[in-house]
Design a protein around this motif. Structure first.
Motif, PDB file in Angstrom:
ATOM      1  N   LEU A   1      49.724  38.280  65.550  1.00 56.65           N
ATOM      2  CA  LEU A   1      50.742  37.393  65.000  1.00 56.65           C
ATOM      3  C   LEU A   1      50.398  36.947  63.589  1.00 56.65           C
ATOM      4  O   LEU A   1      51.254  36.919  62.693  1.00 56.65           O
ATOM      5  CB  LEU A   1      50.903  36.176  65.920  1.00 56.65           C
ATOM      6  CG  LEU A   1      51.994  35.170  65.577  1.00 56.65           C
ATOM      7  CD1 LEU A   1      53.360  35.845  65.534  1.00 56.65           C
ATOM      8  CD2 LEU A   1      51.993  34.021  66.583  1.00 56.65           C
ATOM      9  N   VAL A   2      49.128  36.587  63.361  1.00 52.12           N
ATOM     10  CA  VAL A   2      48.704  36.162  62.019  1.00 52.12           C
ATOM     11  C   VAL A   2      48.889  37.294  61.022  1.00 52.12           C
ATOM     12  O   VAL A   2      49.332  37.074  59.887  1.00 52.12           O
ATOM     13  CB  VAL A   2      47.236  35.681  62.041  1.00 52.12           C
ATOM     14  CG1 VAL A   2      46.721  35.469  60.615  1.00 52.12           C
ATOM     15  CG2 VAL A   2      47.111  34.381  62.829  1.00 52.12           C
ATOM     16  N   GLU A   3      48.576  38.513  61.429  1.00 56.21           N
ATOM     17  CA  GLU A   3      48.761  39.656  60.540  1.00 56.21           C
ATOM     18  C   GLU A   3      50.232  39.858  60.198  1.00 56.21           C
ATOM     19  O   GLU A   3      50.573  40.222  59.065  1.00 56.21           O
ATOM     20  CB  GLU A   3      48.210  40.922  61.207  1.00 56.21           C
ATOM     21  CG  GLU A   3      48.285  42.157  60.320  1.00 56.21           C
ATOM     22  CD  GLU A   3      47.672  43.381  60.975  1.00 56.21           C
ATOM     23  OE1 GLU A   3      47.668  44.448  60.327  1.00 56.21           O
ATOM     24  OE2 GLU A   3      47.204  43.274  62.123  1.00 56.21           O
ATOM     25  N   GLU A   4      51.111  39.589  61.163  1.00 57.83           N
ATOM     26  CA  GLU A   4      52.541  39.802  60.946  1.00 57.83           C
ATOM     27  C   GLU A   4      53.171  38.732  60.056  1.00 57.83           C
ATOM     28  O   GLU A   4      53.966  39.049  59.167  1.00 57.83           O
ATOM     29  CB  GLU A   4      53.273  39.824  62.291  1.00 57.83           C
ATOM     30  CG  GLU A   4      52.992  41.052  63.129  1.00 57.83           C
ATOM     31  CD  GLU A   4      53.679  40.980  64.487  1.00 57.83           C
ATOM     32  OE1 GLU A   4      54.283  39.917  64.791  1.00 57.83           O
ATOM     33  OE2 GLU A   4      53.619  41.967  65.245  1.00 57.83           O
ATOM     34  N   VAL A   5      52.847  37.458  60.310  1.00 58.95           N
ATOM     35  CA  VAL A   5      53.582  36.383  59.638  1.00 58.95           C
ATOM     36  C   VAL A   5      52.800  35.700  58.519  1.00 58.95           C
ATOM     37  O   VAL A   5      53.378  34.946  57.735  1.00 58.95           O
ATOM     38  CB  VAL A   5      54.057  35.315  60.654  1.00 58.95           C
ATOM     39  CG1 VAL A   5      54.924  35.945  61.720  1.00 58.95           C
ATOM     40  CG2 VAL A   5      52.877  34.580  61.287  1.00 58.95           C
ATOM     41  N   ARG A   6      51.458  35.944  58.436  1.00 57.42           N
ATOM     42  CA  ARG A   6      50.612  35.372  57.385  1.00 57.42           C
ATOM     43  C   ARG A   6      50.866  33.862  57.210  1.00 57.42           C
ATOM     44  O   ARG A   6      51.362  33.420  56.164  1.00 57.42           O
ATOM     45  CB  ARG A   6      50.822  36.106  56.073  1.00 57.42           C
ATOM     46  CG  ARG A   6      50.485  37.580  56.122  1.00 57.42           C
ATOM     47  CD  ARG A   6      49.005  37.809  56.420  1.00 57.42           C
ATOM     48  NE  ARG A   6      48.687  39.214  56.542  1.00 57.42           N
ATOM     49  CZ  ARG A   6      48.284  39.979  55.521  1.00 57.42           C
ATOM     50  NH1 ARG A   6      48.160  39.450  54.314  1.00 57.42           N
ATOM     51  NH2 ARG A   6      48.007  41.246  55.727  1.00 57.42           N
ATOM     52  N   PRO A   7      50.505  33.057  58.200  1.00 56.62           N
ATOM     53  CA  PRO A   7      50.734  31.609  58.110  1.00 56.62           C
ATOM     54  C   PRO A   7      49.767  30.935  57.144  1.00 56.62           C
ATOM     55  O   PRO A   7      48.806  31.558  56.660  1.00 56.62           O
ATOM     56  CB  PRO A   7      50.472  31.141  59.548  1.00 56.62           C
ATOM     57  CG  PRO A   7      49.417  32.090  60.031  1.00 56.62           C
ATOM     58  CD  PRO A   7      49.792  33.432  59.436  1.00 56.62           C
ATOM     59  N   ASP A   8      50.023  29.670  56.870  1.00 57.34           N
ATOM     60  CA  ASP A   8      49.106  28.863  56.060  1.00 57.34           C
ATOM     61  C   ASP A   8      47.982  28.280  56.920  1.00 57.34           C
ATOM     62  O   ASP A   8      46.851  28.122  56.465  1.00 57.34           O
ATOM     63  CB  ASP A   8      49.866  27.715  55.391  1.00 57.34           C
ATOM     64  CG  ASP A   8      51.014  28.193  54.534  1.00 57.34           C
ATOM     65  OD1 ASP A   8      50.758  28.954  53.588  1.00 57.34           O
ATOM     66  OD2 ASP A   8      52.165  27.815  54.833  1.00 57.34           O
ATOM     67  N   VAL A   9      48.336  27.922  58.157  1.00 58.59           N
ATOM     68  CA  VAL A   9      47.395  27.256  59.063  1.00 58.59           C
ATOM     69  C   VAL A   9      47.499  27.871  60.453  1.00 58.59           C
ATOM     70  O   VAL A   9      48.599  28.208  60.905  1.00 58.59           O
ATOM     71  CB  VAL A   9      47.691  25.735  59.170  1.00 58.59           C
ATOM     72  CG1 VAL A   9      46.660  25.049  60.065  1.00 58.59           C
ATOM     73  CG2 VAL A   9      47.715  25.081  57.796  1.00 58.59           C
ATOM     74  N   VAL A  10      46.361  28.000  61.119  1.00 63.54           N
ATOM     75  CA  VAL A  10      46.326  28.394  62.530  1.00 63.54           C
ATOM     76  C   VAL A  10      45.708  27.252  63.328  1.00 63.54           C
ATOM     77  O   VAL A  10      44.659  26.725  62.953  1.00 63.54           O
ATOM     78  CB  VAL A  10      45.502  29.679  62.746  1.00 63.54           C
ATOM     79  CG1 VAL A  10      45.331  29.961  64.247  1.00 63.54           C
ATOM     80  CG2 VAL A  10      46.167  30.864  62.060  1.00 63.54           C
ATOM     81  N   VAL A  11      46.376  26.850  64.400  1.00 60.05           N
ATOM     82  CA  VAL A  11      45.804  25.899  65.351  1.00 60.05           C
ATOM     83  C   VAL A  11      45.210  26.722  66.482  1.00 60.05           C
ATOM     84  O   VAL A  11      45.939  27.431  67.187  1.00 60.05           O
ATOM     85  CB  VAL A  11      46.870  24.921  65.884  1.00 60.05           C
ATOM     86  CG1 VAL A  11      46.244  23.986  66.914  1.00 60.05           C
ATOM     87  CG2 VAL A  11      47.488  24.118  64.744  1.00 60.05           C
ATOM     88  N   MET A  12      43.892  26.637  66.657  1.00 57.11           N
ATOM     89  CA  MET A  12      43.174  27.532  67.569  1.00 57.11           C
ATOM     90  C   MET A  12      42.422  26.742  68.635  1.00 57.11           C
ATOM     91  O   MET A  12      41.605  25.870  68.325  1.00 57.11           O
ATOM     92  CB  MET A  12      42.176  28.374  66.758  1.00 57.11           C
ATOM     93  CG  MET A  12      41.278  29.278  67.576  1.00 57.11           C
ATOM     94  SD  MET A  12      42.110  30.779  68.139  1.00 57.11           S
ATOM     95  CE  MET A  12      42.287  31.655  66.568  1.00 57.11           C
ATOM     96  N   ASP A  13      42.687  27.063  69.896  1.00 61.00           N
ATOM     97  CA  ASP A  13      41.914  26.472  70.984  1.00 61.00           C
ATOM     98  C   ASP A  13      40.549  27.154  71.037  1.00 61.00           C
ATOM     99  O   ASP A  13      40.420  28.333  70.689  1.00 61.00           O
ATOM    100  CB  ASP A  13      42.661  26.670  72.306  1.00 61.00           C
ATOM    101  CG  ASP A  13      42.064  25.833  73.442  1.00 61.00           C
ATOM    102  OD1 ASP A  13      41.235  24.948  73.154  1.00 61.00           O
ATOM    103  OD2 ASP A  13      42.431  26.068  74.602  1.00 61.00           O
TER     104      ASP A  13
END
Length: 224
Positions: A55-67
Motif C-alpha cells: 500500500l505504501v508503495e502504491e500511494v506514497r503517504p506522508d505518514v504511516v501509523v504502524m502497530d
C-alpha cells in the motif's frame, strides 16, 4: 472502507496517512477519525505488514501509523524497512507495552513517534501533524510506565561530572549527539566520549536506558 486498499482524498493539502494494524475495528475507527480531522486524510489501511508495504508503495503517504505486533511480523522491523525505502516518510508506532529495548529499537528503526495503543483516538490524531522526522517523541504515559518501574540496578552512588549531567539532560530532552554537542560547544567526537562514560557509569546498554536509570535515581535536574 475496505482494508488493504488505497482510498481517494480530495485535498492535496492534507497530510496523507496509511494505517497498518491487524485489528480491523481499530483501523476503521482511526481511518474514520482521520476523515473528519482537518488537515489529515487516510489514504488506505492494511491489516498486515505485507499489505502495508504494498500500500505504501502504491500511494506514497506522508505518514504511516504502524502497530508493533502484527500477525505476519514485527512492526518495528517493517518500520526500518520502510525508512530505508522512503527516507522522507514518517512512521508513528503504536504499542501496548514499553521497555528501554523497544524504545531503542523504535529510535534505531527511524520511527518519529511512539504512542500507547490503549491511548485515546484524539491523542493519535494530534500527534500525526506534529511528528518530526529524525526525532523519536515518546508519549508521557509510556515514559511514566518505564520510569516508575523498580530499577534492576543496585542503588549505588553514581558520581557524574557537571558535563555528564548536561549530556544526560540533553538525552532526556530527546536531542541527538550532534545537537547536544552544538549546544554545549563540543565536537561530536568529544560528546560521544561523554555519552559512553555516562552509559558505563550507569551500567546502561543504550542512551534510552541511561535516561530511564537516571530519572529513577534522581540524577537529572533541570537546572543549568
Amino acid at each position: 472502507m475496505s482494508h488493504d486498499q488505497a482510498t481517494h482524498t480530495d485535498s492535496e493539502a492534507d497530510l496523507r496517512v496509511v494505517v497498518v494494524d491487524d485489528h480491523a475495528t481499530f483501523a476503521s475507527l482511526l481511518a474514520l477519525g482521520l476523515k473528519h480531522e482537518n488537515g489529515l486524510a487516510c489514504v488506505g489501511t492494511a491489516t498486515s505488514i505485507a499489505g502495508g508495504m504494498t500500500l505504501v508503495e502504491e500511494v506514497r503517504p506522508d505518514v504511516v501509523v504502524m502497530d508493533v505486533e502484527l500477525g505476519d511480523g514485527d512492526g518495528l522491523d517493517a518500520t526500518a524497512e520502510l525508512m530505508q525505502r522512503y527516507p522522507d516518510l514518517r512512521v508513528v508506532v503504536l504499542t501496548a507495552r514499553t521497555d528501554t529495548a523497544l524504545m531503542q529499537r523504535a529510535a534505531d528503526a527511524g520511527a518519529c513517534c511512539l504512542l500507547p495503543k490503549n491511548g485515546s483516538l484524539i491523542e493519535i490524531l494530534q500527534a500525526l501533524p506534529t511528528s518530526r522526522q529524525g526525532e523519536l517523541a515518546v508519549h508521557p504515559a509510556l515514559l511514566k510506565q518505564l520510569f516508575s518501574r523498580p530499577s534492576q540496578q543496585a542503588r549505588t552512588e553514581v558520581s557524574l561530572t557537571q558535563r555528564e549531567r548536561q549530556i544526560l539532560r540533553g538525552l532526556s530532552d530527546g536531542l541527538d549527539v550532534r545537537k547536544i554537542a552544538h549546544e554545549l560547544h563540543l565536537s561530536p567526537h568529544t560528546c560521544r566520549g561523554h555519552v559512553r562514560s555516562v552509559l558505563a557509569k550507569l551500567g546502561a546498554r543504550s542512551q534510552l536506558e541511561a535516561v530511564a536509570i537516571a530519572h529513577r535515581q534522581g540524577l537529572i535536574d533541570r537546572k543549568h
